[in-house]
Design a protein around this motif. Structure first.
Motif, PDB file in Angstrom:
ATOM      1  N   LEU A   1      11.644   7.776   2.179  1.00 20.28           N
ATOM      2  CA  LEU A   1      10.819   6.600   3.774  1.00 20.28           C
ATOM      3  C   LEU A   1      12.473   6.249   4.166  1.00 20.28           C
ATOM      4  N   VAL A   2      12.383   6.577   6.056  1.00 21.76           N
ATOM      5  CA  VAL A   2      13.672   5.784   6.816  1.00 21.76           C
ATOM      6  C   VAL A   2      13.193   4.801   7.684  1.00 21.76           C
ATOM      7  N   LEU A   3      13.698   3.245   7.012  1.00 23.77           N
ATOM      8  CA  LEU A   3      13.275   2.167   7.397  1.00 23.77           C
ATOM      9  C   LEU A   3      14.178   2.535   8.943  1.00 23.77           C
ATOM     10  N   SER A   4      12.923   1.332   9.108  1.00 21.66           N
ATOM     11  CA  SER A   4      13.746   1.164  10.782  1.00 21.66           C
ATOM     12  C   SER A   4      14.307  -0.414  10.476  1.00 21.66           C
ATOM     13  N   HIS A   5      13.131  -1.586  10.271  1.00 24.69           N
ATOM     14  CA  HIS A   5      13.970  -2.792   9.820  1.00 24.69           C
ATOM     15  C   HIS A   5      13.039  -3.809   9.173  1.00 24.69           C
ATOM     16  N   ALA A   6      13.547  -4.681   8.125  1.00 24.24           N
ATOM     17  CA  ALA A   6      12.602  -5.544   7.544  1.00 24.24           C
ATOM     18  C   ALA A   6      11.366  -6.215   7.429  1.00 24.24           C
ATOM     19  N   HIS A   7      10.600  -6.389   9.246  1.00 26.08           N
ATOM     20  CA  HIS A   7       9.711  -6.989   8.836  1.00 26.08           C
ATOM     21  C   HIS A   7       8.229  -6.361   8.777  1.00 26.08           C
ATOM     22  N   ILE A   8       7.615  -7.121   7.351  1.00 29.82           N
ATOM     23  CA  ILE A   8       6.795  -6.625   6.568  1.00 29.82           C
ATOM     24  C   ILE A   8       5.539  -5.216   7.830  1.00 29.82           C
ATOM     25  N   ASP A   9       5.086  -6.097   9.055  1.00 29.54           N
ATOM     26  CA  ASP A   9       4.145  -4.710   9.492  1.00 29.54           C
ATOM     27  C   ASP A   9       5.037  -3.065   9.063  1.00 29.54           C
ATOM     28  N   HIS A  10       6.071  -3.368   8.993  1.00 25.68           N
ATOM     29  CA  HIS A  10       7.195  -2.208   8.926  1.00 25.68           C
ATOM     30  C   HIS A  10       7.811  -1.871   7.455  1.00 25.68           C
ATOM     31  N   SER A  11       7.750  -2.494   6.657  1.00 26.96           N
ATOM     32  CA  SER A  11       8.262  -2.362   5.272  1.00 26.96           C
ATOM     33  C   SER A  11       6.945  -3.189   3.978  1.00 26.96           C
ATOM     34  N   GLY A  12       5.955  -3.833   4.841  1.00 22.67           N
ATOM     35  CA  GLY A  12       5.277  -4.243   3.496  1.00 22.67           C
ATOM     36  C   GLY A  12       4.896  -3.272   2.172  1.00 22.67           C
ATOM     37  N   LEU A  13       4.637  -2.092   3.000  1.00 25.59           N
ATOM     38  CA  LEU A  13       3.306  -1.649   2.159  1.00 25.59           C
ATOM     39  C   LEU A  13       4.428  -0.891   0.737  1.00 25.59           C
ATOM     40  N   ILE A  14       5.365  -1.005   1.297  1.00 24.64           N
ATOM     41  CA  ILE A  14       6.949   0.269   0.131  1.00 24.64           C
ATOM     42  C   ILE A  14       6.407   0.073  -1.632  1.00 24.64           C
ATOM     43  N   PRO A  15       5.800  -1.518  -1.675  1.00 34.47           N
ATOM     44  CA  PRO A  15       6.050  -1.424  -3.260  1.00 34.47           C
ATOM     45  C   PRO A  15       4.786  -1.063  -3.210  1.00 34.47           C
ATOM     46  N   ARG A  16       4.075  -0.650  -2.608  1.00 38.69           N
ATOM     47  CA  ARG A  16       2.440  -0.080  -2.812  1.00 38.69           C
ATOM     48  C   ARG A  16       2.643   1.393  -3.227  1.00 38.69           C
ATOM     49  N   LEU A  17       3.100   1.825  -1.935  1.00 35.22           N
ATOM     50  CA  LEU A  17       4.089   3.411  -2.194  1.00 35.22           C
ATOM     51  C   LEU A  17       4.859   3.885  -3.653  1.00 35.22           C
ATOM     52  N   VAL A  18       5.386   2.879  -3.668  1.00 37.55           N
ATOM     53  CA  VAL A  18       6.193   3.602  -5.287  1.00 37.55           C
ATOM     54  C   VAL A  18       4.887   3.205  -6.245  1.00 37.55           C
ATOM     55  N   ALA A  19       4.077   2.548  -6.229  1.00 33.95           N
ATOM     56  CA  ALA A  19       3.161   2.340  -7.556  1.00 33.95           C
ATOM     57  C   ALA A  19       1.824   3.651  -7.551  1.00 33.95           C
ATOM     58  N   GLU A  20       2.274   3.797  -6.391  1.00 34.28           N
ATOM     59  CA  GLU A  20       1.166   5.155  -6.411  1.00 34.28           C
ATOM     60  C   GLU A  20       2.084   6.514  -5.848  1.00 34.28           C
ATOM     61  N   GLY A  21       3.842   6.691  -6.714  1.00 33.45           N
ATOM     62  CA  GLY A  21       3.945   7.768  -6.552  1.00 33.45           C
ATOM     63  C   GLY A  21       5.676   7.936  -6.536  1.00 33.45           C
ATOM     64  N   PHE A  22       5.591   6.787  -5.591  1.00 30.05           N
ATOM     65  CA  PHE A  22       6.461   7.953  -4.625  1.00 30.05           C
ATOM     66  C   PHE A  22       7.933   7.443  -5.546  1.00 30.05           C
ATOM     67  N   THR A  23       8.635   8.584  -5.640  1.00 28.38           N
ATOM     68  CA  THR A  23      10.102   8.176  -6.254  1.00 28.38           C
ATOM     69  C   THR A  23      11.664   8.776  -5.430  1.00 28.38           C
ATOM     70  N   GLY A  24      11.150   8.865  -4.121  1.00 24.40           N
ATOM     71  CA  GLY A  24      12.616   9.362  -3.446  1.00 24.40           C
ATOM     72  C   GLY A  24      12.973   8.284  -2.887  1.00 24.40           C
ATOM     73  N   ASP A  25      14.658   8.658  -2.220  1.00 26.36           N
ATOM     74  CA  ASP A  25      15.516   7.702  -1.326  1.00 26.36           C
ATOM     75  C   ASP A  25      14.997   7.146  -0.293  1.00 26.36           C
ATOM     76  N   ILE A  26      15.140   5.030   0.171  1.00 27.88           N
ATOM     77  CA  ILE A  26      14.541   4.400   0.975  1.00 27.88           C
ATOM     78  C   ILE A  26      15.880   4.089   1.479  1.00 27.88           C
ATOM     79  N   ILE A  27      15.773   5.246   2.921  1.00 30.34           N
ATOM     80  CA  ILE A  27      16.712   4.375   3.706  1.00 30.34           C
ATOM     81  C   ILE A  27      17.571   3.895   5.143  1.00 30.34           C
ATOM     82  N   CYS A  28      18.354   2.344   5.025  1.00 30.12           N
ATOM     83  CA  CYS A  28      17.788   1.285   5.800  1.00 30.12           C
ATOM     84  C   CYS A  28      19.513   1.051   5.760  1.00 30.12           C
ATOM     85  N   THR A  29      19.541   0.242   7.220  1.00 30.67           N
ATOM     86  CA  THR A  29      20.408  -0.142   6.748  1.00 30.67           C
ATOM     87  C   THR A  29      20.888  -1.683   5.887  1.00 30.67           C
TER      88      THR A  29
END
Length: 466
Positions: free
Chosen positions: A58-86
């Motif tokens: 997952l490459v994350l452009s910035h922290a606003h919720i409409d860009h990052s807000g479902l990351i915890p659900r992504l993890v809850a549903e099985g994502f285990t990769g790196d999340i790359i951001c500044t």
């Protein structure tokens, strides 16, 4: 290689785009939450349109919720990769995702209290605090302009997008079968005359550009600077009418801009002597993060720092933390300015402040940024009256006004300036995302006029071969 647009496609929120490489690797660009779409919002947030466990990065452009807000659900549903951001995005996500998890759990608890009495099936939160904390362990920080190998054949570079602290445009150089394809994802593009931050940085030539288009059809009104407009509203409301100014403001970016502008009025000796409150624990934490990154500020702010070591603080300002103190603001009838999240007035304490003051003609609701048309802020901005809040209707007797200049999104001129460093003959295609369809059609025509002939407006879940 294939790209599929799962969010912010002919709409402004829910940013999610999946790149599938020839070797089967999948890269997700952003994982944002949908906001302000009425009954559809919950359904859209429940279903990604792809299998989270199949995403490698997952490459994350910035922290606003409409860009990052479902990351915890992504993890809850099985994502285990790196999340790359500044680095700054990681710091902001640390507070924002935990806050979002708290809201999800609280909302589910509130709903289930009613459903239990009606003997209805209980609902689950989108994600929990445990999911958010686990997600944060996957984050990896990469600085601006520092090349990073995402995986074999994929090179990543972040450049400053100038939107909020830590926001980045994402540049991927993907080599397949001895051929390199250059892809740029703009994230959200900031202003070239932003109150606080540096302008968006120039970037290398791309074959494909995924470009936001929030204000692709309009120009921000610069008739009166932000300070002057704020002063006008506060004098009219608090001094003349003895009322309250309620400002729904995003915790990251917008709240700090308002505080900076109010501090500027104090430095000039013209700030009205009334009470000023930031009623949002998240906003207070975000302001501390912003203060810790002064090197991201533009030259104007650097000059202010020479005479004021804290450009976000001034006489009369208080931060509200506990709920009881927030409720007490509604009982205090003295003139005051309340800055509170959320920016679209869809949740949080500001919704209660609006409810308690919307029928008072002496009060003003001041909108200072983009609002989805279906959100409470969007309905107020469009003149809906009466308006529904917490399931009950209220007459809009308070004055509703806005400051368009405070948007952290670039307007049409800013977006054109961002993209014009590209050679039109080498740019194979521009994909317009993060915008309403009518706006995107207008911006598409503008891009055609500028020489970019191949412009697509993808719909949700639409795929393209690159």
């Amino acid at each position: 290689m294939k790209i599929t647009f799962h969010g912010a496609a002919q709409t402004v929120t829910g940013s999610k785009h999946v790149l599938e490489l020839a070797n089967g690797k999948k890269i997700l660009l952003d994982c944002g939450m949908f906001q302000g779409h009425g009954k559809q919002t919950g359904e859209w947030n429940l279903h990604f349109g792809f299998q989270p466990s199949e995403i490698d990065f997952l490459v994350l452009s910035h922290a606003h919720i409409d860009h990052s807000g479902l990351i915890p659900r992504l993890v809850a549903e099985g994502f285990t990769g790196d999340i790359i951001c500044t680095p700054a995005t990681r710091e902001l996500c640390k507070i924002m995702l935990q806050d979002a998890a708290k809201i999800q759990e609280s909302d589910a608890k509130f709903i289930n209290k009613k459903r239990l009495k009606l003997n209805k099936t209980l609902v689950e939160p989108l994600y929990t605090m445990e999911d958010a904390l686990l997600a944060l362990s996957f984050f990896k920080r990469v600085k601006y302009n520092q090349p990073y190998t995402l995986t074999e054949g994929v090179e990543l570079l972040f450049t400053d997008a100038g939107h909020i602290l830590g926001s980045a445009a994402v540049h991927l150089d993907i080599t397949e079968n001895n051929k390199t394809t250059k892809i740029t994802f703009s994230g959200d593009v900031g202003r070239y005359n932003d109150l606080l931050l540096k302008s968006p940085a120039a970037f290398r030539q791309a074959d494909y550009v995924i470009l936001e288009s929030t204000y692709g059809d309009s120009l921000h009104d610069m008739a009166m600077p932000t300070e002057g407009r704020l002063l006008e509203v506060i004098q009219d409301t608090c001094i003349q009418r003895k009322g309250k100014v309620i400002i729904p403001a995003f915790s990251v970016g917008r709240t700090q801009e308002i505080l900076y502008a109010l501090n500027g009025l104090e430095l000039k000796g013209v700030l009205p002597k009334v009470k000023y409150y930031v009623d949002s624990p998240l906003s207070e934490k975000a302001t501390l993060v912003v203060k810790a990154h002064p090197w991201n500020f533009n030259n104007k702010v650097q000059e202010v720092l020479k005479q004021d070591d804290d450009p976000f603080d001034f006489e009369g300002l208080s931060f509200i933390e506990d709920t009881e103190a927030s409720i007490a603001l509604n009982e205090d009838q003295t003139p005051m300015v309340i800055i509170s999240a959320s920016g679209m007035a869809e949740a949080g304490r500001v919704k209660h402040h609006i409810k308690n003051n919307i029928e008072n003609p002496n009060c003003t609701i001041l909108l200072v940024g983009y609002s989805e048309s279906g959100s409470l802020a969007g309905r107020l901005k469009s003149g809906v009256n009466p308006v529904s809040i917490f399931g009950e209707y209220y007459q809009v007797n308070a004055k509703v006004t806005s400051i368009q200049t405070m948007s952290a999104h670039g307007d049409q001129n800013d977006l054109i300036r961002f993209i014009e460093n590209q050679d039109k003959n080498l740019t194979k295609k521009i994909f317009l995302v993060h915008g309403e369809p009518d706006t995107q059609e207008i911006f598409k025509q503008k891009l055609h006029e500028k020489g970019f002939q191949n412009v697509e407006i993808p719909y949700r879940h639409q795929s393209f071969e690159l």
